[in-house]
Design a protein around this motif. Structure first.
Motif, short mmCIF file in Angstrom:
data_model
loop_
_atom_site.label_atom_id
_atom_site.label_comp_id
_atom_site.label_asym_id
_atom_site.label_seq_id
_atom_site.Cartn_x
_atom_site.Cartn_y
_atom_site.Cartn_z
N ASP A 59 0.11 1.56 0.85
CA ASP A 59 -0.78 1.10 -0.03
C ASP A 59 -1.22 1.85 -1.30
O ASP A 59 -1.19 1.20 -2.45
N TRP A 62 1.84 1.77 -3.66
CA TRP A 62 1.97 0.40 -4.31
C TRP A 62 1.06 0.48 -5.39
O TRP A 62 0.97 -0.28 -6.37
N ASP A 464 1.97 -16.10 -0.43
CA ASP A 464 2.39 -15.31 -1.26
C ASP A 464 3.02 -16.14 -2.46
O ASP A 464 3.28 -17.33 -2.11
N CYS A 504 10.10 -16.94 2.83
CA CYS A 504 10.34 -15.75 1.95
C CYS A 504 9.91 -16.17 0.85
O CYS A 504 9.70 -17.23 0.41
N SER A 507 8.06 -12.85 -4.46
CA SER A 507 7.31 -11.81 -4.83
C SER A 507 7.54 -10.68 -3.75
O SER A 507 6.98 -9.69 -3.89
N VAL A 509 8.09 -10.56 -0.04
CA VAL A 509 7.64 -10.82 1.19
C VAL A 509 8.34 -11.66 2.00
O VAL A 509 8.68 -12.94 1.49
N ARG A 511 7.64 -13.58 5.90
CA ARG A 511 7.05 -13.84 7.02
C ARG A 511 7.61 -14.61 8.12
O ARG A 511 8.58 -15.36 7.95
N ARG A 524 4.29 -9.86 8.93
CA ARG A 524 4.44 -9.99 7.35
C ARG A 524 5.68 -8.63 7.21
O ARG A 524 5.46 -7.57 7.71
N PRO A 526 7.60 -6.69 4.39
CA PRO A 526 8.12 -6.38 2.90
C PRO A 526 9.63 -6.39 2.73
O PRO A 526 10.37 -5.63 3.80
N THR A 527 10.12 -6.73 1.69
CA THR A 527 11.70 -6.57 1.44
C THR A 527 12.02 -5.15 0.66
O THR A 527 11.01 -4.41 0.61
N ASP A 530 10.32 -3.83 -2.39
CA ASP A 530 9.69 -5.20 -2.75
C ASP A 530 10.42 -6.17 -3.74
O ASP A 530 9.79 -6.84 -4.55
N GLU A 565 8.71 -3.13 12.18
CA GLU A 565 8.60 -3.92 11.23
C GLU A 565 9.62 -3.52 9.96
O GLU A 565 9.81 -4.40 9.38
#
Length: 615
Positions: A59, A62, A464, A504, A507, A509, A511, A524, A526-527, A530, A565
């Motif tokens: 975080d 980011w 998202d 998807c 943005s 993300v 899910r 969740r 993240p790709t 991002d 994840e």
């Protein structure tokens, strides 16, 4: 802005948890020796979720990225792409919590016996033990060496240590009490699982990517791709003046081409291509679907110029057969078809077209007939359709969501009230659940029509921005037990199985939801970097999930996703120069899995990339 003060106890605890989760048991043990006997007794420990330190750092990175973009300055924290060789579980066999043994107990065993012993077998119940405490506070925790000072976070990012001030309401330590400690739950930290999340290497799929450069022609672009069946694993590409089959042989990852690596021009790849015959010159394919391994139906729009220079557009529906050598015209009056769906059970062809502002539904019972067997119209445009049985289908569009039955006549089974513009439909045959992607104004919606409430279209504001795709996980064959050898099933409630729905957004993300309990959110994801995800799809065997966009492809393992994840494999466009793959090219992005789940394809403009996925 007020920032929560971080004490060294909080920081130490986060580090202690990370060391155990990552498999560095020795380091965790040494930290607890120098700091506090049993970190789990700290009052905030119960509030710390798994992998909290890593999530906190991510975080922060980011936020640093967003701050640098907003202020147009360089990022303060940048570590590059090469992080060195990954280390996995270097010493986690004995000195971690994988057997449910707190680190301080292992330290006691070491001090008592002169060596660390093998952890005792994990027992079914919790462990009871006594410890001298004063007013509920362990003496070790009150040791001045505990170093429970507060680290103030300054706006310049620096930290400095100040003496902590005890609040007036805090209890004063007393030696009067020595209560029995309540049962201590066995730790859920599992080194083998947690290490996978933080230290296991992610496969890089770029080196083995193959590119088909055959479409590098000025008047040809790819707008749709469609893989064939397992008996005919061919890739069909369609678009502007393009309708072509590609046979792309599989090769071991170590095999090299004799020509330009990765271009598809060498003998090692040996792509075979065949243009399917159409009686047109300048055309665009607007819709297509497979009827069989050797037959395909396409809708094509041709531009014609008459003697006085006027441009006319003609729409026709074709059936192509005999391995692409022959064709027949199904209809010249079907309109501008945007969706084709084949019903294998009853051999019915469903076409959806737009006639002005209205939607048109046509169904051919015999594809040699020029007139459809059934037809109907809607008040607004239709954007997608899907068969849900051998005699029923669903259509969606602008404020439209309807279910139709095909009997002696084409009838509307039910019309669901909605103001949302629904753009995409997916159907899960095993559960009977229909999911939809929609938008109203600037708000995206996820819709679910569940068979338990077939009269209500349940909607949920998508969390998202720029909702782009959805897909159901294919269900494996279920073996139904013989009821004669089971106890009365009415006495034993059976759990409701989860129906995995992946979504998807652009943005960055993805899910995972349980569509059986709308809208129960499970994960969740993240790709890669991002990056935007234009499409998401499960592999045909249901084992893998891929989110893809022009810049990157991210792949997760569904068997590991509850404990891991992070993805198992990634592909980045930046690993190639623009002559191989240019993510900035204008055009429709297309993505799909081959039938045996061993490869996937992405296409954009006049570019096609085939990405092998190791299994």
């Amino acid at each position: 802005m007020t920032v929560e003060a971080l004490s060294s106890n909080v920081v130490n605890y986060l580090v202690w948890r990370y060391l155990q989760e990552a498999g560095y048991g020795n380091a965790a043990l040494q930290l607890s020796r120098c700091w506090i006997r049993d970190p789990e007794t700290l009052p905030f420990a119960k509030n710390v979720s798994q992998h909290a330190l890593v999530n906190l750092l991510q975080d922060g990175l980011w936020f640093d990225k967003l701050q640098s973009e907003a202020a147009n300055v360089d990022q303060r924290y940048h570590f590059g792409r090469d992080h060195g060789r990954p280390f996995s579980v270097p010493n986690g066999a004995l000195l971690t919590l994988d057997q449910g043994i707190p680190a301080h107990q292992l330290a006691e065993a070491e001090e008592a016996n002169g060596a660390v012993q093998e952890p005792p077998p994990r027992k079914g119940g919790a462990v009871k033990r006594k410890r001298a405490k004063t007013n509920g506070i362990e003496p070790r925790m009150m040791n001045p060496q505990t170093n429970g000072d507060v680290m103030d976070v300054e706006q310049n990012g620096n930290t400095h240590v100040t003496n902590s001030v005890r609040a007036e309401s805090e209890a004063v330590a007393s030696e009067a009490e020595s209560p029995t400690v309540a049962e201590i739950p066995i730790s859920t930290l599992s080194i083998g699982q947690s290490t996978e999340i933080q230290t296991e290497k992610i496969a890089d799929l770029a080196p083995n990517t193959k590119f088909d450069v055959s479409i590098r022609e000025p008047d040809k672009t790819v707008e749709q791709t469609l893989w064939g069946t397992s008996s005919a694993p061919l890739l069909l590409t369609a678009g502007q003046s393009l309708l072509r089959l590609h046979h792309i042989p599989k090769h071991d990852a170590t095999e090299q081409t004799n020509g330009d690596p990765g271009t598809g021009t060498g003998t090692g790849l040996n792509i075979q291509r065949m243009d399917l015959k159409l009686p047109m010159n300048k055309y665009s394919i607007t819709a297509l679907c497979w009827m069989s391994p050797n037959e395909v139906v396409v809708s094509a729009r041709e531009e014609l110029v008459n003697e006085i220079g006027e441009t006319m557009k003609m729409n026709r529906l074709f059936k192509i057969f005999d391995a692409g050598e022959n064709y027949s015209v199904i209809s010249s009056t079907a309109g501008l078809v945007n969706t084709l769906r084949w019903n294998t059970e009853r051999e019915l062809l469903l076409s959806i077209s737009t006639d002005g502002e209205k939607g048109s539904i046509k169904i051919w019972k015999n594809n040699d007939d020029s007139i459809p067997a059934w037809s109907s119209f809607t008040a607004t445009a239709i954007f997608d359709a899907v068969w849900i049985s051998d005699s029923s289908f669903v259509v969606c569009g602008i404020g439209l969501f309807q279910v139709y039955d095909v009997g002696e006549e084409l009838t509307t089974q039910r019309t669901l009230e909605t103001r949302v513009t629904w753009e995409t439909l997916k159907y899960d045959a095993s559960s009977g659940i229909i999911a939809a992607l929609g938008i109203e104004g600037q708000t995206s919606f996820l819709g679910v029509l569940h068979p338990n409430d077939s009269l209500t279209l349940q909607t949920h504001v998508y969390p998202d921005p720029y909702f782009t795709g959805l897909d159901f996980r294919p269900q494996q064959d279920v073996i139904i037990p013989d009821p004669d050898v089971l106890p009365d099933s009415s006495l034993v409630p059976s759990p409701t199985p989860a129906v995995f729905l992946a979504t998807c957004s652009a943005s960055g993300v993805a899910r995972i939801w349980d569509a059986n309990e709308p809208f129960k959110y499970l994960k969740r994801l993240p790709t890669t970097d991002d990056s935007q995800a234009n499409n998401i799809a499960f592999s045909p065997d249901g084992a893998l999930l891929a989110a893809a966009g022009p810049d990157a492809v991210t792949i997760w393992d569904m068997e590991q996703i509850e404990k891991r994840e992070v993805p198992i494999a990634i592909w980045r466009a930046q690993d190639w120069d623009n002559s191989r793959w240019d993510p900035g090219v204008d055009g429709e992005f297309s993505f799909g899995w081959d039938p045996d789940s061993s490869r996937l394809s992405i296409a954009l403009g006049n570019q096609i990339a085939i990405i092998p996925v190791p299994r």
